[in-house]
Write an enzyme that holds these catalytic residues in place. Structure first.
Site, PDB file in Angstrom:
ATOM      1  N   ASP A  18      -7.185  -0.493   9.925  1.00 37.93           N
ATOM      2  CA  ASP A  18      -8.322  -1.203  10.453  1.00 37.93           C
ATOM      3  C   ASP A  18      -8.826   0.040  11.750  1.00 37.93           C
ATOM      4  O   ASP A  18      -7.942   0.573  12.302  1.00 37.93           O
ATOM      5  CB  ASP A  18      -8.084  -2.413  11.243  1.00 37.93           C
ATOM      6  CG  ASP A  18      -9.547  -3.207  11.585  1.00 37.93           C
ATOM      7  OD1 ASP A  18     -10.523  -2.724  11.112  1.00 37.93           O
ATOM      8  OD2 ASP A  18      -9.505  -4.178  12.030  1.00 37.93           O
ATOM      9  N   HIS A  35     -13.733   7.038   7.851  1.00 35.11           N
ATOM     10  CA  HIS A  35     -13.226   6.737   6.753  1.00 35.11           C
ATOM     11  C   HIS A  35     -12.310   8.188   6.170  1.00 35.11           C
ATOM     12  O   HIS A  35     -11.395   8.263   5.625  1.00 35.11           O
ATOM     13  CB  HIS A  35     -14.071   6.429   5.730  1.00 35.11           C
ATOM     14  CG  HIS A  35     -14.578   4.712   5.911  1.00 35.11           C
ATOM     15  ND1 HIS A  35     -13.721   3.741   6.295  1.00 35.11           N
ATOM     16  CD2 HIS A  35     -15.939   4.499   6.347  1.00 35.11           C
ATOM     17  CE1 HIS A  35     -14.410   2.647   6.456  1.00 35.11           C
ATOM     18  NE2 HIS A  35     -15.924   3.192   6.457  1.00 35.11           N
ATOM     19  N   TRP A  67     -17.233  -6.299   0.316  1.00 34.87           N
ATOM     20  CA  TRP A  67     -18.371  -6.063  -0.648  1.00 34.87           C
ATOM     21  C   TRP A  67     -19.902  -6.394   0.200  1.00 34.87           C
ATOM     22  O   TRP A  67     -20.941  -5.967   0.175  1.00 34.87           O
ATOM     23  CB  TRP A  67     -18.460  -6.795  -1.774  1.00 34.87           C
ATOM     24  CG  TRP A  67     -17.465  -6.379  -2.582  1.00 34.87           C
ATOM     25  CD1 TRP A  67     -16.422  -6.877  -3.260  1.00 34.87           C
ATOM     26  CD2 TRP A  67     -17.482  -5.071  -3.550  1.00 34.87           C
ATOM     27  NE1 TRP A  67     -15.776  -6.158  -3.982  1.00 34.87           N
ATOM     28  CE2 TRP A  67     -16.486  -5.094  -4.231  1.00 34.87           C
ATOM     29  CE3 TRP A  67     -18.543  -3.930  -3.691  1.00 34.87           C
ATOM     30  CZ2 TRP A  67     -16.183  -4.091  -5.312  1.00 34.87           C
ATOM     31  CZ3 TRP A  67     -18.387  -2.946  -4.383  1.00 34.87           C
ATOM     32  CH2 TRP A  67     -17.096  -2.990  -5.336  1.00 34.87           C
ATOM     33  N   LEU A 129       9.126   6.351  -3.813  1.00 35.78           N
ATOM     34  CA  LEU A 129       8.241   5.357  -2.933  1.00 35.78           C
ATOM     35  C   LEU A 129       7.164   4.683  -4.116  1.00 35.78           C
ATOM     36  O   LEU A 129       6.555   5.426  -4.994  1.00 35.78           O
ATOM     37  CB  LEU A 129       7.368   5.903  -1.888  1.00 35.78           C
ATOM     38  CG  LEU A 129       6.434   5.111  -1.226  1.00 35.78           C
ATOM     39  CD1 LEU A 129       7.000   3.842  -0.459  1.00 35.78           C
ATOM     40  CD2 LEU A 129       5.434   5.908  -0.400  1.00 35.78           C
ATOM     41  N   ARG A 192      -4.884 -10.853  13.110  1.00 33.53           N
ATOM     42  CA  ARG A 192      -5.051 -11.665  12.096  1.00 33.53           C
ATOM     43  C   ARG A 192      -4.661 -10.844  10.825  1.00 33.53           C
ATOM     44  O   ARG A 192      -4.560  -9.569  10.756  1.00 33.53           O
ATOM     45  CB  ARG A 192      -6.460 -12.366  11.785  1.00 33.53           C
ATOM     46  CG  ARG A 192      -7.308 -11.020  11.613  1.00 33.53           C
ATOM     47  CD  ARG A 192      -9.074 -11.680  11.488  1.00 33.53           C
ATOM     48  NE  ARG A 192      -9.898 -10.728  11.382  1.00 33.53           N
ATOM     49  CZ  ARG A 192     -10.674 -10.274  12.637  1.00 33.53           C
ATOM     50  NH1 ARG A 192     -10.486 -10.852  13.726  1.00 33.53           N
ATOM     51  NH2 ARG A 192     -11.273  -9.372  12.568  1.00 33.53           N
ATOM     52  N   ILE A 193      -4.234 -11.537   9.513  1.00 30.31           N
ATOM     53  CA  ILE A 193      -3.778 -10.900   8.351  1.00 30.31           C
ATOM     54  C   ILE A 193      -5.056 -10.750   7.512  1.00 30.31           C
ATOM     55  O   ILE A 193      -5.089 -10.073   6.186  1.00 30.31           O
ATOM     56  CB  ILE A 193      -2.868 -11.526   7.617  1.00 30.31           C
ATOM     57  CG1 ILE A 193      -2.947 -13.087   7.454  1.00 30.31           C
ATOM     58  CG2 ILE A 193      -1.425 -11.599   8.848  1.00 30.31           C
ATOM     59  CD1 ILE A 193      -1.831 -13.631   6.804  1.00 30.31           C
TER      60      ILE A 193
END
Length: 249
Positions: A18, A35, A67, A129, A192-193
């Site tokens: 985030d 981004h 979206w 990984l 928050r998740i």
């Protein structure tokens, strides 16, 4: 009381990346600039997790709620995803990283779906990984689609309802056989998740940092992993039981 610290890296690390937009806004840049820088951070974190022996890394790239963002930003995000897959394909193979994308793919652009399928196929034999990228993903969607799958199996007689258990339910989730998340990192200062991996986060350690994702570097990762290493993971036991188990190990 002395805790029993975790000495191994997390088997499964999840990250909510985030802060890209806010990073760009602070610099009077368009959101896409954040981004693009964030995509470079992904590369460094993936390579570092592979080097440290993390088994699974799940990155929240695009939620089912994203979206709702401006159409031009969504379009740019989809294009960045296609480019990242193209640019990182060989690098993933060189680092023995297997890629899987989880989420409802049908709504993604056809070009992106093709790129995902190509890179997944070409990294399928990698044994280092396992990188999971959540795209058009939501935790509630994931639980519902698993429930539908089980209901269909029960309706056709392939599965008895009383045979449904936690392990069987988890196997129908998008992450399949991946272990539960040990550590969740969320950058950007939110607490928050955000509908991410609701089932797998049941006993995860939750690490929140104000650092914006484009500024998240290896030192930031070190800090998060050091915090995790100091956690006493009880899983319903008492601290005394954990201590006794560690002493007897």
């Amino acid at each position: 009381m002395t805790t029993a610290p975790t000495t191994q890296p997390p088997r499964h690390l999840a990250v909510i990346m985030d802060g890209n937009g806010r990073w760009a806004r602070q610099r009077h840049l368009p959101r896409v600039a954040g981004h693009r820088v964030g995509a470079r951070v992904v590369r460094r974190v993936v390579e570092e997790c592979a080097r440290r022996g993390v088994g699974h890394l799940t990155l929240f790239a695009f939620s089912s709620e994203n979206w709702r963002r401006p159409a031009d930003e969504v379009s740019v995000l989809m294009e960045l995803f296609v480019r990242a897959l193209r640019d990182e394909e060989l690098r993933l193979q060189e680092h023995d990283v297997r890629l899987s994308v989880i989420g409802e793919r049908g709504a993604l652009p056809a070009r992106l779906q093709d790129a995902i399928a190509r890179v997944e196929a070409r990294t399928a034999d990698c044994r280092g990984l396992h990188l999971h990228v959540a795209a058009n993903y939501g935790g509630q969607w994931d639980i519902v689609q698993a429930a539908r799958s089980l209901a269909a199996a029960a309706a056709c007689g392939a599965l008895a309802p009383d045979a449904i258990d936690e392990a069987g339910f988890a196997a129908r989730l998008a992450l399949g056989s991946a272990p539960p998340v040990d550590l969740l990192i969320r950058t950007g200062g939110e607490l928050r998740i955000s509908n991410f991996l609701l089932w797998h986060l049941a006993y995860a350690e939750l690490y929140f940092t104000d650092t914006l994702w484009p500024d998240f570097d290896i030192a930031s990762l070190d800090q998060a992993l050091a915090w995790y290493a100091g956690r006493e993971r009880r899983f319903g036991r008492t601290g005394e039981q954990v201590q006794a188990g560690a002493a007897g190990a």
